[in-house]
Design a protein around this motif. Structure first.
Motif, PDB file in Angstrom:
ATOM      1  N   GLY A 176      52.182  32.160  39.091  1.00  0.00           N
ATOM      2  CA  GLY A 176      51.498  33.740  39.676  1.00  0.00           C
ATOM      3  C   GLY A 176      50.192  33.716  39.355  1.00  0.00           C
ATOM      4  N   GLY A 177      49.625  32.849  38.013  1.00  0.00           N
ATOM      5  CA  GLY A 177      48.367  33.078  37.748  1.00  0.00           C
ATOM      6  C   GLY A 177      47.251  32.456  38.571  1.00  0.00           C
ATOM      7  N   GLU A 178      47.797  31.498  39.557  1.00  0.00           N
ATOM      8  CA  GLU A 178      46.878  31.106  40.704  1.00  0.00           C
ATOM      9  C   GLU A 178      46.813  31.979  41.700  1.00  0.00           C
ATOM     10  N   VAL A 179      47.665  32.875  41.981  1.00  0.00           N
ATOM     11  CA  VAL A 179      47.462  33.920  42.731  1.00  0.00           C
ATOM     12  C   VAL A 179      46.528  35.159  42.340  1.00  0.00           C
ATOM     13  N   GLU A 180      46.549  35.331  41.010  1.00  0.00           N
ATOM     14  CA  GLU A 180      45.928  36.439  40.544  1.00  0.00           C
ATOM     15  C   GLU A 180      44.377  35.938  40.643  1.00  0.00           C
ATOM     16  N   ARG A 181      44.109  34.748  40.423  1.00  0.00           N
ATOM     17  CA  ARG A 181      42.842  33.959  40.153  1.00  0.00           C
ATOM     18  C   ARG A 181      42.199  34.099  41.430  1.00  0.00           C
ATOM     19  N   ILE A 182      42.822  33.658  42.548  1.00  0.00           N
ATOM     20  CA  ILE A 182      42.193  33.225  43.763  1.00  0.00           C
ATOM     21  C   ILE A 182      41.902  34.972  44.672  1.00  0.00           C
ATOM     22  N   LEU A 183      42.648  36.064  44.289  1.00  0.00           N
ATOM     23  CA  LEU A 183      42.100  37.236  44.948  1.00  0.00           C
ATOM     24  C   LEU A 183      40.635  37.680  44.647  1.00  0.00           C
ATOM     25  N   SER A 184      40.079  37.345  43.988  1.00  0.00           N
ATOM     26  CA  SER A 184      38.459  37.509  43.868  1.00  0.00           C
ATOM     27  C   SER A 184      37.850  36.861  44.726  1.00  0.00           C
ATOM     28  N   PRO A 228      18.335  31.191  36.869  1.00  0.00           N
ATOM     29  CA  PRO A 228      17.652  31.427  35.520  1.00  0.00           C
ATOM     30  C   PRO A 228      17.546  32.986  35.126  1.00  0.00           C
ATOM     31  N   GLU A 229      17.338  33.769  36.060  1.00  0.00           N
ATOM     32  CA  GLU A 229      17.062  35.133  35.824  1.00  0.00           C
ATOM     33  C   GLU A 229      18.256  36.056  35.588  1.00  0.00           C
ATOM     34  N   VAL A 230      19.521  35.503  35.878  1.00  0.00           N
ATOM     35  CA  VAL A 230      20.532  36.252  35.884  1.00  0.00           C
ATOM     36  C   VAL A 230      21.059  36.283  34.338  1.00  0.00           C
ATOM     37  N   SER A 231      21.364  37.514  33.887  1.00  0.00           N
ATOM     38  CA  SER A 231      21.643  37.493  32.676  1.00  0.00           C
ATOM     39  C   SER A 231      22.945  38.230  32.269  1.00  0.00           C
ATOM     40  N   GLN A 232      23.495  38.737  33.209  1.00  0.00           N
ATOM     41  CA  GLN A 232      24.970  39.597  33.193  1.00  0.00           C
ATOM     42  C   GLN A 232      25.763  38.864  33.862  1.00  0.00           C
ATOM     43  N   PRO A 233      26.939  38.360  33.144  1.00  0.00           N
ATOM     44  CA  PRO A 233      28.097  37.882  33.915  1.00  0.00           C
ATOM     45  C   PRO A 233      28.944  38.586  34.687  1.00  0.00           C
ATOM     46  N   LEU A 234      29.371  38.050  35.804  1.00  0.00           N
ATOM     47  CA  LEU A 234      30.418  38.788  36.776  1.00  0.00           C
ATOM     48  C   LEU A 234      31.665  39.063  36.287  1.00  0.00           C
ATOM     49  N   GLU A 235      32.460  40.249  36.787  1.00  0.00           N
ATOM     50  CA  GLU A 235      33.468  40.587  36.273  1.00  0.00           C
ATOM     51  C   GLU A 235      34.745  39.628  36.846  1.00  0.00           C
ATOM     52  N   PHE A 236      35.441  39.292  36.050  1.00  0.00           N
ATOM     53  CA  PHE A 236      36.651  38.651  36.533  1.00  0.00           C
ATOM     54  C   PHE A 236      38.069  39.333  36.125  1.00  0.00           C
ATOM     55  N   VAL A 237      39.012  39.063  37.049  1.00  0.00           N
ATOM     56  CA  VAL A 237      40.352  39.741  36.896  1.00  0.00           C
ATOM     57  C   VAL A 237      41.282  38.947  35.779  1.00  0.00           C
ATOM     58  N   PRO A 238      41.594  39.693  34.713  1.00  0.00           N
ATOM     59  CA  PRO A 238      42.307  39.068  33.935  1.00  0.00           C
ATOM     60  C   PRO A 238      43.924  38.902  34.372  1.00  0.00           C
ATOM     61  N   VAL A 239      44.429  37.599  34.094  1.00  0.00           N
ATOM     62  CA  VAL A 239      45.757  37.278  34.665  1.00  0.00           C
ATOM     63  C   VAL A 239      46.820  38.068  33.568  1.00  0.00           C
ATOM     64  N   ASP A 240      48.108  38.300  34.122  1.00  0.00           N
ATOM     65  CA  ASP A 240      49.234  38.703  33.159  1.00  0.00           C
ATOM     66  C   ASP A 240      49.269  37.676  32.004  1.00  0.00           C
ATOM     67  N   PRO A 241      49.889  38.417  31.081  1.00  0.00           N
ATOM     68  CA  PRO A 241      49.952  37.551  29.869  1.00  0.00           C
ATOM     69  C   PRO A 241      51.311  36.571  29.842  1.00  0.00           C
TER      70      PRO A 241
END
Length: 708
Positions: free
Chosen positions: A159-167, A384-397
């Motif tokens: 299921g972690g693969e599914v959670e990851r690709i939804l973004s 090079p001018e990008v300084s803030q990372p993009l948000e990601f969806v954490p997967v279930d533990p």
């Protein structure tokens, strides 16, 4: 009562919007006696089906193109002509076959044979087991639009693969078996999609089967949507009816009856996947983002290995544009620390099973970028001018863990080439870079590593992959990962799962009895076709080792699926379900004479001629009690005195070879699994019998492994 009224009211609204209920009401009369079993249909090759449908799709696309020339596969096209969609479903509901059908009919598989099936499952284990393990990204061109498709696994352990690709996607196609209806993993993937605000398209697959029940499945789906808190827009989903195996899809059940009637007469159905492709163009929104005047940024979702370029980062471009040769940097997830700088050496777009080079990509594109070899999953690649990372969806533990260590048995080193703890540690860390659902924790000993995952199948796939690479290792029994209540540290929480079982009515009693003993709670008992459907909420501990019992109790006719539910109150001590073991007491080769004497005591795990050693488990006793030490190397003494009786031919019961997921669920807490490239053996963790007796009262508990 209010819930029932809400369901009825929502269904009336949807009935007013579409004519689906009218079609469903007439389905039983229109299709009565027309849909025949597959065995009665006139056989046709997949090549002829998909060739006819491909010509239909190409004619549709050609008729709708403008006067301007259609975009080349490797060109960057406007965002309004891009569709990003994921295919989600329960295991074995036909999503990979559906993707195959779309690719073949659109001409995206021009370099492959039309007889090849499940081309997206490129991994050897995927083809052998018939399941999707890793998410795959591909694309096709239709009506001058690029449709990026992400095929996802259907098993709960992945299921972690599914959670990851939804973004990466803007909508999903929810594939549901028209006979089985929504199952455990259907609920899981739909929950994740609805939480991200996606509006699913629903495809009832296998609609041509005689056991299909579209009316009931439609009602079950609507109730599931409402139970998961879907909005009015999300419950107003489009529903299509398909047979991915036969290569057609339709919006109307009247067409289903016509296609089935034509197939029964041996005539071509003239059906195709055009309705699904049109629905994707109409219902899936184009990607959002800014290309002009915005810096390039992309969230890495997956890593791919390339024999010439090394590591390639796959993801969706969030903003800006990027070209080959541009300077880029890698930001660590969360902290935003710059971990690497480099330049883009190649840009790739996947079409079918081929990689197409691109000179430039922009926001909304799903591309692979090479040039930053140390990038990891969930990292941000940007200008090079990008300084803030993009948000990601954490997967279930993760919910269970095992410990990997060096194989220290007397037979170690005879088969494998990768034996040391450093080799095992490096391989596990590389796996954790690409598989975010796995967690690697340093073990208590320097030569061991704790691996945490979602389930037995996920861990068995990792172990099988490593043994095929030449590793030898020792694996401990799985342990459930517990948590402490943040409000009360003395309160222990454990993972619970929802398990859905379809069995014959005659076997439902024994299934309910055994799951109740394992602390399971029966939530529903319904009839689905000629089967009984049982839904339980049960601790994860209760499922360990139950799969083999379930197969025996249902004589192989039952189907069991489960998915993670939540962390809840510790259910208490479980009854012991496995009997004691026969433990070898001598080294050598097993003989048929000794095995014949041992067989009346229980089930054997070794054959005549197998190598054994002290501490190795060679069988299971038929009665419970203490472990029994046996000598499987004993041979018949030969003398010069003629025996009074005649020697009889020894016939032993054939030994069933272990499957990895079976042995992982079977092993006891004081035992271990010895893994080599060609052998799977059970052994005691402490081989010396005297030391084993000293530690017999200090058995490993199942509540000593906590996440926090």
């Amino acid at each position: 009562m209010k819930s029932a009224l809400r369901v009825a009211g929502r269904r009336m609204v949807r009935t007013a919007r579409t004519s689906r209920q009218r079609q469903l009401a007439g389905f039983s009369t229109v299709c009565a006696g027309r849909i025949l079993p597959v065995s009665m249909l006139v056989p046709r090759t997949a090549a002829s089906i998909h060739t006819t449908a491909r010509l239909a799709i190409q004619a549709q696309a050609a008729g709708s193109e403008s006067d301007s020339k259609a975009a080349d596969l490797g060109d960057m096209i406007p965002m309004e002509r891009i569709r990003n969609v994921g295919i989600i479903a329960h295991v074995d509901h036909g999503k990979t076959t559906l993707v195959d059908c779309l690719l073949k009919q659109s001409g995206a598989l021009s370099g492959t044979t039309m007889q090849e099936t499940r081309v997206m499952d490129s991994n050897a284990l995927e083809k052998e087991r018939g399941i999707t393990i890793l998410s795959k990204v591909t694309s096709l061109m239709y009506k001058d639009h690029r449709i990026n498709i992400v095929d996802t696994p259907g098993h709960a352990d992945f299921g972690g693969e599914v959670e990851r690709i939804l973004s990466m996607v803007d909508s999903v196609v929810l594939v549901v078996d028209a006979s089985e209806g929504p199952m455990a993993q259907t609920k899981f993937v739909l929950t994740k999609a609805l939480a991200r605000g996606l509006h699913p398209l629903v495809v009832l697959n296998k609609i041509d089967r005689p056991t299909s029940r579209p009316d009931e499945v439609d009602s079950e789906l609507l109730e599931l949507f409402l139970a998961l808190g879907a909005s009015d827009e999300q419950t107003s989903y489009d529903m299509l009816f398909a047979s991915a195996k036969e290569g057609w899809c339709s919006r109307s059940l009247d067409d289903v009856a016509a296609y089935s009637d034509a197939a029964a007469k041996g005539q071509p159905t003239n059906g195709s996947m055009v309705p699904l492709l049109d629905a994707i163009l109409d219902r899936v929104p184009p990607p959002r983002g800014q290309r002009e005047g915005a810096p390039f940024s992309m969230l890495v979702t997956q890593l791919e290995a390339n024999s010439y370029l090394g590591k390639c980062a796959l993801g969706r471009v969030a903003s800006g544009t990027v070209s080959v040769g541009d300077r880029i940097r890698v930001l660590a997830p969360g902290s935003g620390e710059v971990t690497e700088e480099g330049k883009v050496t190649k840009l790739f777009l996947r079409s079918g099973v081929h990689q197409i080079e691109m000179a430039q990509a922009g926001a909304g594109d799903l591309v692979a970028v090479s040039g930053v070899p140390s990038v990891g999953v969930n990292s941000t690649i940007g200008s090079p001018e990008v300084s803030q990372p993009l948000e990601f969806v954490p997967v279930d533990p993760p919910t269970i863990s095992v410990t990997f260590s060096v194989n220290d048995s007397p037979l170690a080193g005879r088969e494998g080439s990768l034996l040391t703890s450093s080799m095992i540690r490096d391989r596990l860390l590389r796996e954790a870079e690409t598989n975010v659902a796995l967690q690697i924790v340093g073990g208590s000993k320097s030569e061991s590593m704790e691996v945490r995952g979602r389930g037995e199948l996920q861990l068995s796939v990792l172990i099988e992959t490593m043994r095929r690479e030449g590793f030898e290792l020792s694996v401990t029994p799985p342990r459930v990962l517990f948590k402490r209540d943040p409000e009360n540290k003395q309160r222990v929480l454990e993972p619970y799962e929802e398990i859905t079982i379809d069995v014959d009515h005659a076997a439902s009693g024994i299934v309910i009895e055994k799951l109740t003993k394992r602390k399971g709670e029966l939530k529903s008992f319904t009839d689905v076709a000629d089967k009984a459907r049982l839904v339980f909420h049960i601790p994860t501990r209760g499922l360990l080792g139950y799969a083999s019992e379930f197969k025996n109790d249902t004589h192989g006719t039952g189907v069991m699926n489960h998915s993670f539910l939540h962390y809840g109150e510790h259910a208490g001590v479980l009854e012991k379900s496995r009997k004691s073991s026969m433990v070898c007491m001598s080294a050598g080769t097993a003989t048929s004479y000794a095995l014949n004497l041992m067989e009346p005591r229980g089930r054997l795990f070794v054959r005549n001629g197998d190598s054994v050693y002290p501490g190795m488990i060679v069988g299971e006793l038929s009665k419970d009690g203490n472990d029994l030490e046996v000598n499987p190397t004993k041979a018949k003494q030969l003398t010069n005195i003629r025996a009074a009786g005649k020697d009889e031919t020894i016939r032993l019961t054939p030994v069933k070879p272990w499957a990895l997921e079976e042995i992982i669920a079977y092993v006891n807490p004081d035992e271990a699994i010895e893994i080599t490239p060609s052998q799977i053996r059970l052994r005691k963790q402490i081989l010396d019998p005297l030391k084993r007796k000293q530690f017999s009262r200090k058995r490993v508990g199942d509540a000593d492994c906590f996440i926090d």
